[in-house]
Design an enzyme around this catalytic site. Sequence first.
Site, PDB file in Angstrom:
ATOM      1  N   HIS A 160      31.295 -18.369  19.996  1.00 24.13           N
ATOM      2  CA  HIS A 160      31.893 -18.059  18.686  1.00 24.13           C
ATOM      3  C   HIS A 160      31.029 -18.556  17.521  1.00 24.13           C
ATOM      4  O   HIS A 160      31.215 -18.112  16.390  1.00 24.13           O
ATOM      5  CB  HIS A 160      33.314 -18.628  18.591  1.00 24.13           C
ATOM      6  CG  HIS A 160      33.396 -20.107  18.372  1.00 24.13           C
ATOM      7  ND1 HIS A 160      33.636 -21.011  19.382  1.00 24.13           N
ATOM      8  CD2 HIS A 160      33.287 -20.855  17.243  1.00 24.13           C
ATOM      9  CE1 HIS A 160      33.679 -22.231  18.894  1.00 24.13           C
ATOM     10  NE2 HIS A 160      33.463 -22.168  17.596  1.00 24.13           N
ATOM     11  N   ASP A 190      33.229 -19.254  26.372  1.00 24.55           N
ATOM     12  CA  ASP A 190      32.721 -19.531  25.027  1.00 24.55           C
ATOM     13  C   ASP A 190      31.354 -20.220  25.068  1.00 24.55           C
ATOM     14  O   ASP A 190      31.042 -21.061  24.236  1.00 24.55           O
ATOM     15  CB  ASP A 190      33.713 -20.389  24.233  1.00 24.55           C
ATOM     16  CG  ASP A 190      33.456 -20.309  22.734  1.00 24.55           C
ATOM     17  OD1 ASP A 190      32.823 -19.334  22.284  1.00 24.55           O
ATOM     18  OD2 ASP A 190      33.878 -21.233  22.007  1.00 24.55           O
ATOM     19  N   SER A 263      31.356 -27.417  17.006  1.00 24.56           N
ATOM     20  CA  SER A 263      31.408 -26.405  18.064  1.00 24.56           C
ATOM     21  C   SER A 263      30.030 -26.177  18.673  1.00 24.56           C
ATOM     22  O   SER A 263      29.048 -25.962  17.958  1.00 24.56           O
ATOM     23  CB  SER A 263      31.930 -25.084  17.503  1.00 24.56           C
ATOM     24  OG  SER A 263      33.292 -25.177  17.173  1.00 24.56           O
TER      25      SER A 263
END
Length: 522
Positions: A160, A190, A263
């Site tokens: 993402h 992910d 992230s």
Amino acid sequence: MLNSGDVMSPALTRAKTGPKSAQARGPRLTKATVSAIVSAAILSGGLASTPSYAQLAPETPSVETPFGRAPLSFADVIEKVKPSVVSISVVAGGKNVAGKTGKNGLPEGFPDIPEDSPFYDFFKNLPKEFRNAPQQQRPTQAQGSGFIISADGYVVTNNHVIDGANKIQVSFDDQEKLDAELVGTDPRTDIALLKIKANGKQFPAVKFAAKPARVGDWALAVGNPFGLGGTVTAGIVSALGRDIGSGPYDFLQIDAAVNKGNSGGPTFNLSGEVLGVNTAIFSPSGGNVGIAFAVPAVTATEVIDQLKKSGAVSRGWLGVKIQNVDEDTAAAVGLSEPKGALVNEITPNGPAMNSGLKVQDAIIAVNSEKIADSRDLARKIANYAPDTTVDVKVWRGNKEENVKIKLGKFPGSSDEIAKLEQGGGGPEDQTSTDLEQLGLKLAPVKNGEGVSIMEVDPESDAAEKGVKAGDVIIEVGGSSVAGAADVAEGVKKAKEMGRTAVMVYIKSADQRRVVALQLKKS
């Protein structure tokens, strides 16, 4: 970063410049008290000696790591791994799009000019080539984190973080910026793999932990929260096997502070090995509340190996929709315990379509490996390569059966899965039959299979399990139904077998599911 003109918080201000209150001064020490303290210190070994970690907590054994005893300091391990952690900068968008007309009849992007303005006709009557000229979308920028896993510049981050990127750059602590290209992504976990364009340059790399994390292990997160690269936070592994709704894979839960921009960054153990890839946070406010999730090292390494080889991940696919076997379901099908995964739909043209697998089969093992629940089955099947033939053990009709199924390749998107068969219609008329045992009022179906549910007793088990008016019952106890009498017969057979619940196959809109409905006691 605080500049000289920034205002400190009230708590910090009071600590620095607060009045000398009685509480701040504390109790006064007399000469006699001081003398007694010094004497006690001399008797116990002197004021100069400082108790060691082991002396302070003799019941807690110290843990030896390459950096000394833990948890005295994390500085050594951070000094070793930090050069391998990078910040990810992404530019997305910026493409030309066709011109459009706005709500006021003028080309999109023009000011909202009233129709009685002398400029309105001018803009509205612009030549076609001006009105429909391609417009430039404003590019967007995003930031995340990543880490280098090989000296030749492979970088791990989140899918993402780089999704839709036109340009990707990695930044190091020394402010060096280098372009990177996308090798491959895996949306289900992910994970994304990048390769730095470095012309043979070598980079410091870290490796994944060989041993799985344990609850209570130290967890050190390094990343780029809010664009503040090189940020280190510490905590522990709070839990294992977390389901965060992104497929069959389990995630680590950690309480090290993780925020937006973390992230794709790593969580390390005290040996400087990567325990997991930070991917999500749980937060009602969008900020850190001490609950973050990371892709475990064992999952990440399996995905990265495939991305390196082919740029994509291939997983086995059974081609069924499944649900957990709860206590009522186990009672309805005759299982001794609520274990396994119940088949509630077989995908048309999928691998299981002509295999002999049936709706309402309870899958209890695959290649002799027991199945705990639906997620366990999905995870085990995904670990097999496409075209692998597996031996599926099911519970059907009060006994075990074996079905061999050649797995397909898991579809990359829902569009690749054949649409579920639809059928049935509304009730033919309002003539209905009460089935008190299930708390349902039933009616025939027009031009379709099954029997329609007209009403659901709000106090019934069916209502509690989401059965509603308009749903269609297709099967009861594994047998097809064409009317209310068939449903009643299925209930009767279940009672004769000593069951306290009956399996009901229900179609709701374009979804189908199996529900174990408790039978009311007579």
